[in-house]
Design an enzyme around this catalytic site. Sequence first.
Site, mmCIF file in Angstrom:
data_model
loop_
_atom_site.group_PDB
_atom_site.id
_atom_site.type_symbol
_atom_site.label_atom_id
_atom_site.label_comp_id
_atom_site.label_asym_id
_atom_site.label_seq_id
_atom_site.Cartn_x
_atom_site.Cartn_y
_atom_site.Cartn_z
ATOM 1 N N ALA A 197 37.102 38.614 33.757
ATOM 2 C CA ALA A 197 37.889 37.908 33.995
ATOM 3 C C ALA A 197 39.272 38.753 33.610
ATOM 4 O O ALA A 197 39.430 38.916 32.122
ATOM 5 C CB ALA A 197 38.062 36.475 33.028
ATOM 6 N N SER A 230 36.065 37.894 28.549
ATOM 7 C CA SER A 230 37.678 37.169 29.258
ATOM 8 C C SER A 230 37.434 38.929 29.167
ATOM 9 O O SER A 230 37.205 39.678 28.034
ATOM 10 C CB SER A 230 38.026 37.012 28.005
ATOM 11 N N ASP A 231 38.755 39.196 29.706
ATOM 12 C CA ASP A 231 39.271 41.014 28.977
ATOM 13 C C ASP A 231 39.983 40.913 28.041
ATOM 14 O O ASP A 231 40.070 39.705 27.706
ATOM 15 C CB ASP A 231 40.679 41.405 30.107
ATOM 16 N N TRP A 232 39.714 41.695 27.357
ATOM 17 C CA TRP A 232 40.587 41.680 25.872
ATOM 18 C C TRP A 232 41.946 41.150 26.235
ATOM 19 O O TRP A 232 42.831 42.188 25.800
ATOM 20 C CB TRP A 232 40.358 43.569 24.891
#
Length: 782
Positions: A197, A230-232
């Site tokens: 995401a 999630s993206d970081w």
Amino acid sequence: MKETKINELVSQMTLEEKAGLCSGRDNWFTKGVERLGIPPIRMSDGPHGLRTQSGEAKGFNSGSISAVCFPTACTIASSFDRELLRREGEILGDECQAADVQVILGPGVNIKRSPLCGRNFEYYSEDPLVASEMASAFIQGAQSKGVGTSLKHYLANNQEHRRMTNSSEVDERTLREIYLAAFEGAVKNAEPWTIMASYNKINGTFATENTHYLTDILRKEWGYKGLVVSDWGATHDRVAAVEAGTDLTMPAEIETDAEIIKAVESKKLDERTLDLACKNILKMTMMGIENRAPETTFNYEEGHEFAREAAGQSIVMLKNEESMLPLQKSSSIAFIGRFASKPRYQGSGSSLINSFKVASALDAAAAEGINIEYAEGYSIKEDKTDQMLRAEAAATAKKADTAVLFVGLTEQMESEGYDRKHLHLPACQNELIEAVCAVQPNTVVVLHNGAPVEMPWVDKPKAILETYLGGQAVGEAVVDILFGEVNPSGRLAESFPKKLEDNPSYLSYFGEGNRVEYSEKVFVGYRYYESKKMETLFPFGHGLSYTTFEYTNLKLNKKEMTDKDTITVSVDVTNTGHVFGREVVQLYVSPEKGEIIRPVRELKGFDKVSLQPGETQTVTFQLGRRAFAYWNTEAHDWYMESGKHAVQIGKSSNDIVCEETVNISAKPYLGNKNYNANSTLGEFIEHPAGKQFWDENIGQFFTGLAASGMVKQEQLDEMGIKPGDEVSEENVKKFIADSERQGNGFGGTEVMMSLPVSIIIEFIPDLSKSGMNELFDEMNQK
């Protein structure tokens, strides 16, 4: 058995352990639960190479192990070769296994909405079909080796400017036809272990908290069973993220685990939702552990050779006047430009690979025993012409038979984290190209760049090669192309506009504050240029070869189609030249103009074929309902539009070489229409009751027209129509065609179908108003 085991483990976990499992242990590892024998697994950056640290290293950029840097996505997408992408995935899968990495973060299928996006080198295409097909092949390859992938960045993450705070404001149809479509194909065809995401908001809601896209569409509609990560640093609200469908937040968010515990205890978050997230995480964990193959050995030299092959199949020959290429090894050749000795072969940011070796074009030529004169030409440290370097380059070029200029964008000009401001090459390089072309008519330009550039000098050199960012073996691949060892077969997976201002997103790209309006809607890239009839520098799908190809015998197995049918399209492709070559066969669908505003053509199929001189292959495509459909925002579903659709075969989006027509009879969407006297005749006869009324009264209508003087009785006499007669559909078509041809004041099909029913019924004698109202009531019953 696996599902039973996962359910059992979740039932034994404490609330604290469940909450903890939903965020990372550190930058790269998931958390384990030692008490229950649940181990952590390792994720790593990708996707065109392995960027990971040895042992327990926690930094993002420190201590990356040596790896193979394959051609970046912008390059390898130009191959249009699914098998090549699958092989890349397989080789990277082996490399991950050897490094004890369970999930590689990639591929990226974000659409190239604008050539300014600093991360475009990590993405495949401006076209969703190309993006999803390339990604599917890569995912299938990597996961066949027991290594998970992470399809990213979901969703509408198309710029780096304010990427962590902006909201992509996109209408439903545009999302469905362009931005969601790139993910949809890869999810359904390849089933990636994870989906990432993105940072941005979508229509006001962060991607990590967006239930509509994460749960309603991704899971319920598409049937996705894997993990959403999630993206970081993209998770802003841990509770909202879990509730929406983001299972795992990365990297470590240990201090916010308590927020999930508190939300469950207060009944704000249903523990069953948390359990589902844990099950998805455990499923990924178990797949990673069960598929571990620590005994895997990775041959770096073989990886390098594949990188060379992949770059060779992906380089695009944009121009080749007077058959300038291939060059003769015995001729006098000058290589000019710093990138000839130190190539720019990858982008900057999270995908930066610590390449175990890099081959330059100068090194490759020397290894082949080719005598090359070299001049540096320019400095990459500053965009300022060094007069001494330029003079040396011009002199070196002048005394050679051929000059090959190696130019492109510097690392400072495009990167993850920020967008470009323009499409120019460094000014010093443009000046160098002009100077060399002025003294050497036989000049070749080799471009190293992650996205399109403007070319004010495009008419000066005789040949241009686009290498994009071709990986660590790009120098060898370029030499293979220059001297004819490999026949170029790359085709542009994006359009090259003449100037930035031509791009359809130009006026709205960066947005206002934290809102970015996708005002160009579905008209992205070639969909806009072809519909606008706007000339590009080089069109989508363009690419030249050292041989020639001819297309013949285009066939459709049926010329009439409903929304339940599939048609088979076949075309013969012949290598009419004298050397082996590969051709990318591109199939476009072009609907006739109807009620729905649509691009003039869209890519709906492609294949790459390999042909010896004189050889012919028949290429076959299957086109179903979706290939002809648009997204109906009233029905929230795909609908076909009745009418003629051209099935076109092209060498690019702008070079259609043959076409056939299929006539589509589709069931219209009637759901939300309110039929009344102001409805157009076209809308009215879409409904079965309206069509029946029209068929029964059309003769009276034409008689009424004649009586009013709107048409001449002679016209009706010519068709043999007398008062009260039934009028055949053939006669109606003849009348309309005659009206269009003669311009008699009544108008043709378009005018007639756009007339309101109120005008039509005026010409039908003895028609009661109450009777029409009853008909409208019947038609409006849902």
